[in-house]
Design a protein around this motif. Structure first.
Motif, PDB file in Angstrom:
ATOM      1  N   UNK A  68       0.840  -1.322   0.014  1.00 24.79           N
ATOM      2  CA  UNK A  68       0.115  -0.042  -0.160  1.00 24.79           C
ATOM      3  C   UNK A  68       0.704   1.222   0.177  1.00 24.79           C
ATOM      4  N   UNK A  89      -0.579   4.834  -0.321  1.00 30.96           N
ATOM      5  CA  UNK A  89      -1.258   6.041   0.259  1.00 30.96           C
ATOM      6  C   UNK A  89      -2.744   6.027  -0.140  1.00 30.96           C
ATOM      7  N   UNK A  90      -3.581   6.742   0.760  1.00 24.41           N
ATOM      8  CA  UNK A  90      -4.721   7.035   0.472  1.00 24.41           C
ATOM      9  C   UNK A  90      -5.168   8.406  -0.153  1.00 24.41           C
ATOM     10  N   UNK A  91      -5.353   8.720  -1.118  1.00 22.99           N
ATOM     11  CA  UNK A  91      -5.701  10.097  -1.608  1.00 22.99           C
ATOM     12  C   UNK A  91      -7.373  10.269  -1.543  1.00 22.99           C
ATOM     13  N   UNK A 111      -1.969   1.535  -4.404  1.00 23.62           N
ATOM     14  CA  UNK A 111      -0.617   0.415  -4.069  1.00 23.62           C
ATOM     15  C   UNK A 111       0.294   0.808  -5.302  1.00 23.62           C
ATOM     16  N   UNK A 117       1.033  13.346  -9.606  1.00 24.86           N
ATOM     17  CA  UNK A 117       1.336  13.414  -8.004  1.00 24.86           C
ATOM     18  C   UNK A 117       1.468  12.045  -7.647  1.00 24.86           C
ATOM     19  N   UNK A 155       4.754  10.282  -8.677  1.00 23.67           N
ATOM     20  CA  UNK A 155       5.893  11.081  -8.115  1.00 23.67           C
ATOM     21  C   UNK A 155       6.117  10.591  -6.825  1.00 23.67           C
ATOM     22  N   UNK A 156       5.177  10.231  -6.050  1.00 21.50           N
ATOM     23  CA  UNK A 156       5.059   9.844  -4.762  1.00 21.50           C
ATOM     24  C   UNK A 156       5.747   8.492  -4.707  1.00 21.50           C
ATOM     25  N   UNK A 160       9.322   7.973  -5.491  1.00 20.37           N
ATOM     26  CA  UNK A 160      10.038   8.494  -4.351  1.00 20.37           C
ATOM     27  C   UNK A 160      10.064   7.363  -3.134  1.00 20.37           C
TER      28      UNK A 160
END
Lengths: 236, 236
Positions: A84, A86-88, A104, A139, A142-143, A146
DNA sequence: CCAAAAGTGTTGCCTCTACACCCATGC
DNA sequence: GCATGGGTGTAGAGGCAACACTTTTGG
């Protein structure tokens, strides 16, 4: 504030990374780069734009299962690594209705990546050269990039890009492609060996124009301790 | 697979950490420990059990805003630090209906923590001595604790437990409470100073039985680079 | 002066980096 | 032999833990 269902759409999306030669028809052995498959949207909003594969969560499947299912449905991919991200859930991330996406990120081996049914609506893109994507997907990528680069430095996820056996040069080229900088072969070898993450086999690769390199295997005993207590969930 | 709304309830919960003396009425200066406030459930399922504060997401607020709102509604707390932890969405995590929870974790200062309206239905618990909680909340707290301890080692979040000015001894005691081990004052000082995270002020604390310590302030220029590209979201 | 915490100095260990050097194979 | 990548050795720099030591206050 209804207690039974919400007016908020819940979806999953996945950022899938694979390593591919950056120049496909050019030099004989170009340095590989990070690529990801995108799907073209066939409905509004953002009709025609490229977007991450994903879909709605069905009521009787877990979030991870939903990620795997939608991934298989849109790209036929079965990742070797899935986590997982992040939750956007910003209010304005979709123009027509409120949408929360559990995202995910995944890694696939190059041979798996070939199974993607390419066509008008599915294509591979270089991760550092993307067009303008649908929603907030730029975005998100990109995350994810990273996270991939950060985690590659302290964890042992590189093997998810490779088959069960590999040479140290192959493993190193994975790191170099992700981190986008050359690594010293001697020091890389010592770091990997001392970490206990890899186990030498008694096989070597012959046929090259030089000394045959040894094949290594990942040590599944020393599992990555970097997901924290959530690994326990799998056993329950 | 409805396109407008789902049968899955979407909620937010928050794990809030504060530092408090472990033995409240005992010795004069006991080592502080990590505590968190829990709320008692006043309806089924798990009626009477302790649970993380939280609630449903309203359609016109972001996930983080929902976390802040539900936190204020149930505990009157306004955290100095708030970050998304994980999205929990296993099928069987709630006995009566499918529920996906976006969980945040937060830090509050001790003076803020005092504002919690204690009563029959809100209480502080020591993080390492919890009862059996509702749903999968024990697992969630374990994961949040792991994240807090991991992040304390490589990031600079300790100041979120303190006011705007603090002594190095106070900052060190925060680290010691979270990491549960003593730290060398001399080495701790050099690490903090060389990191550039703290700035000395020209004030000292008088009144102690010993040499007056200098007060420090956090350096907001060197912001934590450890959240990745998501910090950019705030500006958009 | 003494106790106690603030703050400084120093030493040794360990890790990482850069780079020199040897090894084994195909041609 | 020679080119090439596989693999080993090693010296220097830097970070960190341990701990001795000095400084500054209250009593």
């Amino acid at each position: 504030m209804s207690a039974t269902a919400s007016d908020i759409a819940l979806a999953v999306s996945t950022v899938i990374f694979a390593l591919r030669p950056d120049d496909q028809g050019g030099d004989e052995s170009p340095a590989p780069g990070v690529w990801l498959p995108l799907v073209r949207r066939i409905r509004e909003p953002h009709l025609g734009r490229w977007a991450l594969p994903g879909g709605s969560v069905v009521v009787d499947e877990s979030l991870e299962a939903a990620a795997r299912r939608t991934l298989a449905e849109t790209t036929q991919l079965e990742p070797t690594y899935l986590e997982q991200l992040y939750a956007f859930g910003d209010v304005d991330r979709s123009p027509d209705r409120r949408m929360v996406s559990i995202v995910y990120w995944a890694l696939v081996r190059p041979d798996e990546a070939e199974k993607v049914s390419l066509g008008e609506n599915v294509r591979w893109f270089a991760a550092d050269d993307l067009p303008e994507l649908a929603f907030d997907h730029n975005l998100i990528v990109d995350y994810a990039l990273w996270r991939l680069r950060t985690k590659m430095e302290y964890s042992r996820i590189a093997h998810a890009f490779l088959g069960p056996m590999f040479t140290l040069a192959e493993l190193r080229s994975v790191h170099e492609a992700v981190l986008q900088r050359p690594l010293d072969p001697a020091n890389f070898r010592r770091q990997m060996e001392s970490s206990g993450a890899i186990v030498p086999t008694d096989q070597v690769v012959t046929g090259g124009r030089h000394r045959p390199p040894r094949l290594y295997r990942y040590n599944s005993d020393i599992e990555l301790v970097d997901v924290g207590p959530l690994t326990l969930r799998r056993s329950s």
